[in-house]
Write a protein that holds these residues in place. Structure first.
Motif, PDB file in Angstrom:
ATOM      1  N   GLY A   1      84.633 -21.329  77.361  1.00 40.28           N
ATOM      2  CA  GLY A   1      85.115 -20.022  77.796  1.00 40.28           C
ATOM      3  C   GLY A   1      85.425 -19.995  79.279  1.00 40.28           C
ATOM      4  O   GLY A   1      86.482 -19.487  79.707  1.00 40.28           O
TER       5      GLY A   1
ATOM      6  N   ILE B   1      81.195 -10.160  80.460  1.00 41.92           N
ATOM      7  CA  ILE B   1      80.830 -10.756  79.180  1.00 41.92           C
ATOM      8  C   ILE B   1      79.316 -10.752  79.004  1.00 41.92           C
ATOM      9  O   ILE B   1      78.802 -10.546  77.907  1.00 41.92           O
ATOM     10  CB  ILE B   1      81.405 -12.182  79.071  1.00 41.92           C
TER      11      ILE B   1
ATOM     12  N   GLY C   1      79.018 -11.305  73.903  1.00 40.79           N
ATOM     13  CA  GLY C   1      79.102 -12.723  74.259  1.00 40.79           C
ATOM     14  C   GLY C   1      78.009 -13.185  75.207  1.00 40.79           C
ATOM     15  O   GLY C   1      78.041 -14.320  75.673  1.00 40.79           O
ATOM     16  N   SER C   2      77.051 -12.326  75.487  1.00 36.42           N
ATOM     17  CA  SER C   2      76.000 -12.671  76.449  1.00 36.42           C
ATOM     18  C   SER C   2      75.038 -13.710  75.880  1.00 36.42           C
ATOM     19  O   SER C   2      74.906 -13.888  74.665  1.00 36.42           O
ATOM     20  CB  SER C   2      75.219 -11.423  76.844  1.00 36.42           C
ATOM     21  N   SER C   3      74.367 -14.415  76.775  1.00 37.51           N
ATOM     22  CA  SER C   3      73.327 -15.374  76.409  1.00 37.51           C
ATOM     23  C   SER C   3      72.489 -15.664  77.649  1.00 37.51           C
ATOM     24  O   SER C   3      72.902 -15.383  78.780  1.00 37.51           O
ATOM     25  CB  SER C   3      73.938 -16.683  75.899  1.00 37.51           C
TER      26      SER C   3
END
Length: 293
Positions: free
Chosen positions: A191, A209, A214-216
């Motif tokens: 990404g 994001i 889409g977070s982590s």
């Protein structure tokens, strides 16, 4: 507060601060490390005890915690005339924080049980940052009684812990963790590489994001260092490849295919060929950048 006589074997980037948390919490901690300089430095910093062998450290303890690298390392520190099993008294408990195979875990647990010693495999997730901050997730395998006995000791540096099942099940759960982590990092790297090549302001895009689906953990804690091409920190690629080798061997034994995990393991081999064996696992972005040049 529950206090115990503890031994801690293995003072790497994880074990060193974990043993420190135990000493600061009031436990009586005796350490041993193959590199004596690390043990000396730990003793000077935390004012615990230092032993000359794993056996000597275990003899002073009711519970022994280990955090070493590979199957052969945990086997070496447990077995033999200078090993943990030779020093730990019947009724003792071994808590293994190493990330190793379920097979060696079950083998060693069975061996020490013949001496009246219990075993809990307790691999951790959270990396060096989690170890230093006392914010680790711990996957526990062993008997219900042994895991219950380990609980209060582990709570010293755990933000979450759970009894997964019998001996070896903790290691299998850690394999799941590494499969998921590898996939997340590759997705993050792709990404960010796409954003860079498309001419986006990546420093603006990634925080947004990070507030959405889409977070982590990897995004929130690594995108800035990735943007700055900084990889001399964190969980090393060499260790990730060791862990993925364990995962893929277990998958083969189960008759499973893990195509994405196999592919990402190959990508990490590319990073190693770039001289990045000790780089953080987020260095998958560097690989993509090199490929596009």
């Amino acid at each position: 507060m529950f206090m115990a006589a503890l031994a801690f074997i293995g003072l790497g980037v994880m074990g060193y601060p974990m043993a420190g948390h135990l000493q600061r919490a009031g436990h009586q901690v005796t350490v041993w490390n193959r590199s004596e300089a690390k043990a000396i430095a730990w003793q000077e910093q935390y004012h615990g005890q230092r032993a000359s062998s794993a056996r000597e450290a275990a003899a002073a303890a009711d519970i022994v915690l280990t955090c070493v690298g590979r199957d052969e390392d945990i086997a070496e520190v447990v077995r033999g005339s200078d090993g943990i099993a030779a020093g730990l008294k019947p009724g003792g408990l071994i808590i293994d924080h190493s990330t190793v195979s379920a097979a060696i875990t079950r083998t060693l647990a069975a061996e020490v049980s013949e001496h009246g010693i219990d075993w809990v495999d307790a691999p951790v997730s959270g990396g060096q940052q989690g170890a230093e901050n006392g914010q680790l997730s711990i996957f526990c395998g062993g008997s219900e009684a042994a895991v219950a006995r380990a609980h209060d000791v582990l709570a010293t540096y755990a933000k979450a812990q759970a009894h997964i099942g019998g001996c070896g099940q903790g290691q299998l759960a850690k394999m799941v963790n590494q499969i998921c982590v590898a996939g997340v990092i590759e997705g993050l790297a792709e990404g960010m590489h796409f954003a860079q090549q498309a001419g986006l302001d990546v420093a603006k895009v990634m925080p947004l994001i990070g507030q959405g689906a889409g977070s982590s953990w990897q995004l929130l804690n690594r995108y800035q260092t990735m943007l700055n091409d900084k990889y001399e920190h964190g969980f090393a690629v060499d260790w990730m490849r060791k862990d993925l080798a364990i995962v893929l061997a277990e998958a083969r034994a189960l008759g499973l295919q893990l195509p994405a995990t196999e592919m990402i393991d190959d990508f990490y081999a590319d990073v190693q060929s770039l001289g990045g064996g000790r780089w953080d696992t987020s260095s998958l972005l560097r690989r993509l950048q090199e490929k596009s040049r």
